[in-house]
Design a protein around this motif. Structure first.
Motif, PDB file in Angstrom:
ATOM      1  N   ILE A 151       0.857  -1.186   0.000  1.00  0.00           N
ATOM      2  CA  ILE A 151       0.000   0.000   0.000  1.00  0.00           C
ATOM      3  C   ILE A 151       0.890   1.232   0.000  1.00  0.00           C
ATOM      4  CG2 ILE A 151      -1.751   1.322   1.262  1.00  0.00           C
ATOM      5  CD1 ILE A 151      -2.548  -1.398   2.591  1.00  0.00           C
ATOM      6  N   GLN A 152       0.651   2.124  -0.952  1.00  0.00           N
ATOM      7  CA  GLN A 152       1.399   3.375  -1.015  1.00  0.00           C
ATOM      8  C   GLN A 152       0.421   4.521  -1.173  1.00  0.00           C
ATOM      9  OE1 GLN A 152       4.962   3.506  -3.371  1.00  0.00           O
ATOM     10  NE2 GLN A 152       4.478   5.564  -4.072  1.00  0.00           N
ATOM     11  N   ASN A 153       0.519   5.494  -0.259  1.00  0.00           N
ATOM     12  CA  ASN A 153      -0.338   6.685  -0.299  1.00  0.00           C
ATOM     13  C   ASN A 153      -1.818   6.311  -0.317  1.00  0.00           C
ATOM     14  OD1 ASN A 153       1.992   8.242  -0.347  1.00  0.00           O
ATOM     15  ND2 ASN A 153       2.055   8.257  -2.584  1.00  0.00           N
ATOM     16  N   GLY A 154      -2.231   5.602   0.719  1.00  0.00           N
ATOM     17  CA  GLY A 154      -3.620   5.197   0.861  1.00  0.00           C
ATOM     18  C   GLY A 154      -4.295   5.896   2.019  1.00  0.00           C
ATOM     19  N   ASP A 155      -4.179   7.221   2.079  1.00  0.00           N
ATOM     20  CA  ASP A 155      -4.746   7.991   3.192  1.00  0.00           C
ATOM     21  C   ASP A 155      -6.215   7.628   3.414  1.00  0.00           C
ATOM     22  OD1 ASP A 155      -2.314   9.236   3.398  1.00  0.00           O
ATOM     23  OD2 ASP A 155      -2.950  11.090   2.440  1.00  0.00           O
ATOM     24  N   GLY A 156      -6.576   7.408   4.679  1.00  0.00           N
ATOM     25  CA  GLY A 156      -7.954   7.089   5.028  1.00  0.00           C
ATOM     26  C   GLY A 156      -8.359   5.672   4.699  1.00  0.00           C
ATOM     27  N   GLY A 157      -7.400   4.845   4.287  1.00  0.00           N
ATOM     28  CA  GLY A 157      -7.700   3.470   3.922  1.00  0.00           C
ATOM     29  C   GLY A 157      -7.978   2.583   5.124  1.00  0.00           C
ATOM     30  N   ASN A 158      -8.641   1.468   4.884  1.00  0.00           N
ATOM     31  CA  ASN A 158      -9.026   0.546   5.939  1.00  0.00           C
ATOM     32  C   ASN A 158      -8.747  -0.887   5.491  1.00  0.00           C
ATOM     33  OD1 ASN A 158     -10.242  -0.817   8.029  1.00  0.00           O
ATOM     34  ND2 ASN A 158     -12.146   0.342   7.948  1.00  0.00           N
ATOM     35  N   LEU A 159      -7.775  -1.516   6.137  1.00  0.00           N
ATOM     36  CA  LEU A 159      -7.419  -2.920   5.900  1.00  0.00           C
ATOM     37  C   LEU A 159      -7.839  -3.663   7.163  1.00  0.00           C
ATOM     38  CD1 LEU A 159      -5.783  -4.984   4.107  1.00  0.00           C
ATOM     39  CD2 LEU A 159      -3.787  -4.317   5.452  1.00  0.00           C
ATOM     40  N   THR A 160      -8.944  -4.427   7.094  1.00  0.00           N
ATOM     41  CA  THR A 160      -9.496  -4.990   8.317  1.00  0.00           C
ATOM     42  C   THR A 160     -10.171  -6.340   8.078  1.00  0.00           C
ATOM     43  OG1 THR A 160     -10.927  -4.500  10.210  1.00  0.00           O
ATOM     44  CG2 THR A 160     -11.722  -3.764   8.078  1.00  0.00           C
TER      45      THR A 160
END
Length: 186
Positions: A151-160
């Protein structure tokens, strides 16, 4: 796919075919892609290439055994805001023996992504980190030649709520490493 649409494969299985999702708000569900050493060079090396916003992949299966000497990705999302990968299975077998990037999933410049409820199984050789591929050092996810998820530059991302399994099948180079997840600049 070049227009907003919802596609349900009704459990269809496609062999050695790739998808390029290049229009906002496409939904792809209930489909399996199986690729055995297909290069997908015309699709940036990806079984599924996402270059638009609001794309949703739900209950998608990607089973990709890569060729040895090409950049390869199970799923590659580039500049894809609000990308969603839900309840899917990614089986990614890297056969890398060259200085190429092979990632099960790579999300690049894709803010507000959601990767939830997936199973990611990656089998890869441990490889040297390719510091010479990037300038300055530690400048992007491609320096780790093999990854389950980058993941690169994934502001606000959610890995869950994902299950991520990584197995090593060999080691190449002077200082081989293997990483499950690398997040840079998120």
């Amino acid at each position: 796919i070049s227009k907003p649409i919802a596609v349900s494969g009704e459990d269809a299985v496609l062999y050695d075919m790739a998808f390029a999702l290049s229009t906002d708000d496409v939904k792809l569900a209930n489909i399996s892609l199986i690729a055995d050493k297909a290069s997908f060079e015309d699709n940036s090396g990806a079984a599924i290439l996402v270059t638009a916003n609001g794309i949703e992949l739900n209950n998608v299966s990607v089973n990709y055994a890569t060729p040895s000497n090409v950049n390869a990705f199970g799923i590659l999302a580039i500049s894809a805001a609000d990308f969603k990968l839900l309840d899917s299975t990614i089986i990614f077998v890297s056969n890398s023996n060259a200085d190429v990037t092979q990632h099960g999933i790579q999300l690049r410049d894709s803010p507000d992504f959601v990767v939830k409820g997936n199973t990611i199984n990656a089998t890869m050789p441990a490889r040297d980190v390719a510091y010479s591929n990037t300038e300055p050092y530690f400048s992007n996810v491609d320096q780790d030649l093999v990854l389950a998820i980058g993941i690169q530059n994934g502001d606000g991302g959610n890995l869950t709520e994902n299950t991520i399994n990584v197995a090593t099948k060999s080691a190449l180079g002077g200082f081989p490493t293997i990483d499950s997840i690398l997040v840079y600049g998120a």
